[in-house]
Design a protein around this motif. Structure first.
Motif, mmCIF file in Angstrom:
data_model
loop_
_atom_site.group_PDB
_atom_site.id
_atom_site.type_symbol
_atom_site.label_atom_id
_atom_site.label_comp_id
_atom_site.label_asym_id
_atom_site.label_seq_id
_atom_site.Cartn_x
_atom_site.Cartn_y
_atom_site.Cartn_z
ATOM 1 N N ARG A 168 -6.276 3.229 0.166
ATOM 2 C CA ARG A 168 -6.385 3.068 1.618
ATOM 3 C C ARG A 168 -7.698 3.273 2.350
ATOM 4 O O ARG A 168 -8.627 3.954 1.638
ATOM 5 N N GLN A 169 -7.811 2.445 3.351
ATOM 6 C CA GLN A 169 -9.197 2.424 3.995
ATOM 7 C C GLN A 169 -8.707 3.360 5.578
ATOM 8 O O GLN A 169 -7.712 2.838 6.110
ATOM 9 N N ARG A 170 -9.532 4.392 6.023
ATOM 10 C CA ARG A 170 -9.174 4.850 7.336
ATOM 11 C C ARG A 170 -10.410 5.497 7.832
ATOM 12 O O ARG A 170 -10.476 6.683 7.366
ATOM 13 N N VAL B 294 2.088 6.593 4.265
ATOM 14 C CA VAL B 294 1.775 7.944 4.593
ATOM 15 C C VAL B 294 3.085 8.641 5.280
ATOM 16 O O VAL B 294 3.328 7.960 6.548
ATOM 17 N N SER C 110 0.751 -1.210 -0.031
ATOM 18 C CA SER C 110 -0.062 -0.124 -0.007
ATOM 19 C C SER C 110 0.661 1.238 0.243
ATOM 20 O O SER C 110 1.798 1.280 0.458
ATOM 21 N N GLY D 297 -1.852 8.153 12.784
ATOM 22 C CA GLY D 297 -1.681 7.134 11.542
ATOM 23 C C GLY D 297 -0.622 7.314 10.510
ATOM 24 O O GLY D 297 -0.538 6.752 9.690
ATOM 25 N N CYS D 298 0.307 8.304 10.847
ATOM 26 C CA CYS D 298 1.424 8.562 10.172
ATOM 27 C C CYS D 298 2.397 7.149 10.329
ATOM 28 O O CYS D 298 2.358 6.495 11.401
ATOM 29 N N GLU D 299 2.978 7.040 9.183
ATOM 30 C CA GLU D 299 3.631 5.511 8.929
ATOM 31 C C GLU D 299 5.274 5.655 9.072
ATOM 32 O O GLU D 299 6.034 4.819 9.637
ATOM 33 N N LEU E 214 -5.835 9.159 -0.582
ATOM 34 C CA LEU E 214 -5.628 7.731 -0.482
ATOM 35 C C LEU E 214 -7.239 7.072 -0.699
ATOM 36 O O LEU E 214 -7.457 6.323 -1.560
ATOM 37 N N LYS E 215 -7.977 7.650 0.272
ATOM 38 C CA LYS E 215 -9.374 6.885 0.426
ATOM 39 C C LYS E 215 -10.071 7.322 -0.788
ATOM 40 O O LYS E 215 -10.983 6.438 -1.322
ATOM 41 N N TYR F 230 -4.386 10.816 3.949
ATOM 42 C CA TYR F 230 -5.308 9.670 3.994
ATOM 43 C C TYR F 230 -6.695 9.894 3.203
ATOM 44 O O TYR F 230 -7.234 8.964 2.626
ATOM 45 N N GLU F 231 -7.143 11.184 3.292
ATOM 46 C CA GLU F 231 -8.138 11.556 2.248
ATOM 47 C C GLU F 231 -8.011 11.217 0.962
ATOM 48 O O GLU F 231 -8.918 11.000 0.213
#
Lengths: 352, 352
Positions: A253-255, A24, A21, A49-51, A247-248, A244-245
């Motif tokens: 991605r889902q979040r 982020v 994936s 949620g930062c990776e 990617l969503k 994330y928005e």
């Protein structure tokens, strides 16, 4: 969307590129020498949620601080290095998981060789981070900006490859969105390494989110991009939210929950704006990827509400509540919020 | 970006399609029967830069109100019609500049013929406005959603063409961004009419602006789209603001100032977030398309500040002020805002 194939690599515990994936990233905005403040912000970034997080290393003290910072957090840390190759060596010694070098201000081949040798020994990837704002004026001055950016990265890639180093990631950021897109498109087929996407210095959130969404979104839609960082003049978790928005929106991605809500118009019998805002506020506490629809009338209301996990299609003084595509009741306007939240909370507890 | 060639048409005084700039639309959110409130909102929309406004026509009283509303404003008005063809006839009688018909809920060919005949007589364009949420369930139920949307529009286009009507515009909106993009891509080469872009029911501004920017942005970057409407659950001028930011990001329109500002990091010696917010607040009063850069350090600071009309590149307790690419002074941190604003206001008065 057919995704570009890139060579996978690992930044600490996180895999970037290949078929994983899109990852982020963000950056701390604390003084890196303030170890306590930096660890705190890193923990906040992990919570939101930062990776992977990049940390600026402006001087020797900041480089030294990284050793303690690394021990305080589990998130992979990338040291952001400009001008001085010795700071990169210091950061590697401190145990960072990745380096970002700016070829625009670190051109000396002997110095870069030393950094590459140390990174290779520790198996630490290096991002070649080209930025329009720090491109040397005398580098291919007559070529278009996007081409200059791409060529600067390619030159550095070839040099690192000549040192038998391949743990490479590349970014080509500009403020101008078409320039950014063109630079990434130009390089995508010319080398096999993962791409880190971003529109640089995109500004405050209200406008910066839009610039970033277009630049990053156009590229991701073309299958280009393995990790993204949204650059906003704001608290770093806002960057993560926007990332994330993006990617969503593209289904990558889902979040957390997604709120479908109509813009309202002269047809609505219900105050949709107030209702959507109230629902959204309550949804902030929900972590599951529930899709909720708040719709004001019978035109698209039932259609969208049916397609959501939970939905309401408002009408004159009352509305139909939907659960997984089926009407489960009709409620009066003063009970809209409560009825929706009952359904949402029940779904959140039971599972989707 | 090579733009798709579309057949030009006029909505009142505004030209859409062909080689004209992409036009910004929105929709009133007042009760259309409340003539005073609707005219007020239309005037606000004109002030904030909206170029065409759609107004919902849920019943006969709303259709009749349009005659008075039209007299109160100079903006082109499009009547949004669902279910009942007689409301379209009423709106035409009231003097609207355009119609939007939803083929998903107005399928009767005889009724549509009557509307087309009346629109043709008055030379009023019709938008065939397909929406994923109001697509009849029995229309090509096994085809993918984007294809169903495109085919529904094509069917209606062929029907209107058979009536010798060609003042057509088309939209194909879904909440899902890839579906929206695919639907427009599918139809772009199959018919010559202008395309009205939008991601429907995109939600509240913070997330809806991102969804809209990606959906609309990807298409515009492919050269598809003649007019756009950002659907947000918010006051309509917010839709107009986001629409212009999308167009500005792609270099398709200019409007008001642009703030380039760095995200700040552990390298910044200056509170960039506070400074950028303060500058932005003051810029709201400036209407000229001035580019302002607020940068926190020497990495990209001078580069970006040079590229802007006015810029600051911050450093330890002081910063360099740039005007049109040249350093015009160095100021201490407590004078950053004042020095920047002096330059901006002088540029605003003198002209760019």
């Amino acid at each position: 969307m057919i995704r570009r194939t890139s060579r996978q690599l690992r930044i600490g515990k996180v895999t970037v590129g290949g078929d994983t994936s899109v990852v982020v990233q963000s950056m701390t905005k604390t003084d890196t020498r303030d170890i306590h403040a930096t660890i705190n912000q890193l923990k906040q970034l992990e919570d939101c949620g930062c990776e992977i997080v990049r940390v600026a290393v402006p001087d020797k003290e900041a480089a030294t601080s990284l050793a303690t910072i690394k021990k305080g957090v589990s998130l992979p840390i990338i040291a952001d290095i400009h001008f001085d190759y010795r700071l990169a060596l210091g950061a590697l010694k401190a145990g960072v998981d990745g380096l970002r070098l700016n070829p625009g201000n670190m051109g000396d081949k002997e110095q870069v060789s030393k950094v590459v040798a140390a990174a290779k020994e520790r198996e630490v990837p290096i991002r070649i981070g080209v930025n329009a704002g720090s491109l040397p004026a005398d580098f291919q001055p007559r070529a278009p900006l996007a081409e200059r950016m791409g060529n600067m990265a390619l030159e550095q890639i070839r040099f690192m490859e000549s040192l038998d180093f391949s743990l490479i990631k590349v970014s080509l950021k500009a403020f101008d969105v078409p320039t950014t897109i063109q630079a990434y498109q130009m390089i995508a087929d010319k080398m096999p390494y993962p791409l880190h996407l971003g529109v640089t210095e995109a500004g405050l959130p209200r406008t910066g989110a839009i610039r970033s969404a277009i630049g990053i979104g156009v590229l991701l839609y073309q299958g280009i991009g393995d990790t993204i960082r949204v650059s906003l003049t704001a608290y770093p978790c806002e960057e993560v939210f926007v990332a994330y928005e993006i990617l969503k929106s593209l289904g990558l991605r889902q979040r957390g929950p997604t709120l479908v809500s109509c813009p309202s118009c002269g047809r609505a019998d219900v105050d949709i704006i107030a209702l959507a805002e109230a629902v959204n506020k309550r949804l902030e506490k929900i972590s599951k990827p529930i899709k909720v629809a708040v719709m004001g009338c019978v035109v698209n209301g039932p259609g969208e509400a049916k397609d959501a996990d939970v939905g309401i299609a408002g009408g004159k003084g009352k509305g139909a509540i939907f659960r997984k595509g089926k009407v489960v009741g009709t409620v009066s306007e003063n009970r809209f919020l409560q009825a929706l939240m009952t359904e949402i909370e029940s779904l959140n507890e039971r599972g989707l």
